[in-house]
Design an enzyme around this catalytic site. Structure first.
Site, PDB file in Angstrom:
ATOM      1  N   ASP A 213     -24.582 -50.013  19.362  1.00 22.29           N
ATOM      2  CA  ASP A 213     -25.450 -49.403  18.345  1.00 22.29           C
ATOM      3  C   ASP A 213     -24.687 -49.260  17.036  1.00 22.29           C
ATOM      4  OD1 ASP A 213     -27.679 -47.957  17.250  1.00 22.29           O
ATOM      5  OD2 ASP A 213     -26.503 -46.128  17.541  1.00 22.29           O
TER       6      ASP A 213
ATOM      7  N   TYR B 298     -26.725 -43.294  26.490  1.00 25.73           N
ATOM      8  CA  TYR B 298     -28.175 -43.265  26.320  1.00 25.73           C
ATOM      9  C   TYR B 298     -28.893 -42.924  27.625  1.00 25.73           C
ATOM     10  CZ  TYR B 298     -28.050 -45.217  21.600  1.00 25.73           C
ATOM     11  OH  TYR B 298     -27.852 -45.413  20.253  1.00 25.73           O
TER      12      TYR B 298
ATOM     13  N   ASP C 291     -24.796 -51.868  13.283  1.00 23.52           N
ATOM     14  CA  ASP C 291     -25.033 -51.434  11.897  1.00 23.52           C
ATOM     15  C   ASP C 291     -23.857 -51.852  11.010  1.00 23.52           C
ATOM     16  OD1 ASP C 291     -27.377 -50.203  12.781  1.00 23.52           O
ATOM     17  OD2 ASP C 291     -27.075 -48.436  11.512  1.00 23.52           O
TER      18      ASP C 291
ATOM     19  N   LYS D 217     -13.243 -48.546  25.021  1.00 18.77           N
ATOM     20  CA  LYS D 217     -12.317 -47.467  24.662  1.00 18.77           C
ATOM     21  C   LYS D 217     -11.632 -47.017  25.953  1.00 18.77           C
ATOM     22  CE  LYS D 217     -10.542 -44.556  21.683  1.00 18.77           C
ATOM     23  NZ  LYS D 217      -9.715 -44.942  20.512  1.00 18.77           N
TER      24      LYS D 217
HETATM   25  C1  IPM Z   1     -31.286 -48.875  17.135  1.00 22.19           C
HETATM   26  C2  IPM Z   1     -31.621 -47.460  16.784  1.00 22.19           C
HETATM   27  C3  IPM Z   1     -32.001 -46.708  18.048  1.00 22.19           C
HETATM   28  C4  IPM Z   1     -30.811 -46.703  18.978  1.00 22.19           C
HETATM   29  C5  IPM Z   1     -32.493 -45.258  17.790  1.00 22.19           C
HETATM   30  C6  IPM Z   1     -33.616 -45.243  16.792  1.00 22.19           C
HETATM   31  C7  IPM Z   1     -32.915 -44.568  19.049  1.00 22.19           C
HETATM   32  O1  IPM Z   1     -30.577 -46.852  16.124  1.00 22.19           O
HETATM   33  O2  IPM Z   1     -32.163 -49.593  17.659  1.00 22.19           O
HETATM   34  O3  IPM Z   1     -30.166 -49.303  16.877  1.00 22.19           O
HETATM   35  O4  IPM Z   1     -29.963 -45.816  18.901  1.00 22.19           O
HETATM   36  O5  IPM Z   1     -30.714 -47.623  19.781  1.00 22.19           O
HETATM   37 MN    MN Z   2     -28.941 -48.223  15.690  1.00 19.85          MN
END
Ligand code: IPM
Ligand code: MN
Length: 333
Positions: free
Chosen positions: A229, A125, A233, A172
């Site tokens: 990230d 990032y 999810d 990794k």
């Molecule tokens: C999150 C989102 C963000 C990220 C995106 C929207 C930039 O996916 O907060 O997890 O990648 O961090």
């Molecule tokens: Mn995310």
């Protein structure tokens, strides 16, 4: 340390799509706690870009910097410009993502409780993408000892303060030998200072599988930016979805709370979005201000409402966003 005793100043950035709806629900719940909070609203996101020519106007950034905390909804296509910039400008080096199941919500692991401690400033990032020649693009993954140590220390301190007995560093390093090698060395050095907390290391790919098959093996996942990230999810999927998952971006001076979910344009404006993640962000914000009892009241009322079927349709209930917020408020002692 606060010098006055006035209300806590909170910058509110509702954003796009369902952002404003879930944020209104969270604000209603926060007001009902009676904790002295003052909310100042700011624009950001896709609609803001259309109207003002910028997705993150200077007054929004200044307001976020001046406030004691920021409550953020969601933004659409401009998410990267808005949220990544805010994380950077506020120097919130931690992305804290507690992930837990709720009784009454159908999910794969009804008992699960995991916390993802995601490095929030560097990794992939860092914004260093380059087309070095047509057809060849590089993205630079920055890992520093300082940021790795800082996030590792946060993970262990968090474990200690919140009754967790284990931290797993996700990496990794079999491929990214230098960068994740450094990440792991930093994590190990910090781990050595916390002998009471079990420390383990796990490859990110096998962790993805193990989270699905046997997530009870994990308590706190300490991760570089992109792995956190992705795994957050995945973890959300284990407990019933993104609608239930809050996050806190924390630094030495600033704190920004945002649902992990996005702006969900397909259901926006219909008062049907699940406000759970935003309400949980509100509870995290209260905890950040040291209002522990109020944070617990909110969480307990939310749990009870969900367990009683007083949720939005995605939770198997039949309430609107605003009705669900009222149901939570009605259960707050
Ligand atoms: C999150 C989102 C963000 C990220 C995106 C929207 C930039 O996916 O907060 O997890 O990648 O961090
Ligand atoms: Mn995310």
């Amino acid at each position: 340390m606060r010098e006055d005793t006035g209300p806590h100043q909170v910058a509110v950035i509702p954003g796009d799509g369902i952002g404003p709806e879930v944020i209104e629900a969270a604000l209603a719940v926060l007001r009902a706690t009676g904790v002295p909070l003052e909310f100042q609203r700011y624009q950001a996101g896709d609609e803001c870009l259309e109207k003002q020519g910028t997705a993150l106007p200077p007054e929004t950034l200044a307001g976020a910097l001046a406030a004691e905390a920021v409550l953020f909804g969601a933004v659409g296509k401009t998410a990267a410009e808005v949220i990544l910039r805010l994380r950077r400008e506020l120097n919130t080096f931690v992305n804290l993502r507690p992930t837990r199941a709720f009784p009454g919500v159908d999910c794969l692991y009804p008992e699960l409780k995991l916390v993802i401690v995601r490095e929030n400033t560097e990794g992939l990032y860092s914004g260093l993408e380059d087309e070095i020649t047509p057809g060849v693009v590089t993205a630079t993954r920055v890992i520093t000892q300082a940021a790795s140590q800082r996030i590792a220390r946060f993970a262990f301190e968090y474990a200690l303060r919140n009754g967790f007995g284990q931290v797993t560093a996700i990496h990794k390093a079999n491929v990214l030998q230098k960068s994740d090698g450094l990440f792991l060395r930093a994590a190990r050095a910090v781990a050595a200072e916390y002998p009471q907390i079990e420390y383990q290391e796990a490859l990110v790919d096998s962790t993805a599988m193990n989270l699905v098959l046997r997530p009870e093996r994990f308590q706190i996942l300490l991760t570089p930016n992109l792995f956190g990230d992705i795994l957050s999810d995945l973890a959300a999927g284990l407990v019933g979805g993104l609608g239930l998952c809050p996050s806190a971006n924390l630094g030495d001076k600033h704190a920004l709370f945002e649902p992990v979910h996005g702006s969900a344009p397909d259901i926006a404006g219909r008062n049907i979005a699940n406000p759970t993640a935003a309400i949980l962000c509100g509870a995290m914000l209260l905890r950040h201000f040291g209002e522990l009892a109020s944070a617990e009241r909110v969480e307990r009322a939310l749990e009870q409402a969900i367990a009683a079927g007083q949720g939005t349709t995605d939770l198997g209930g039949s309430l609107s966003t605003t009705e669900m917020a009222q149901a939570v408020i009605g259960r707050m002692p």
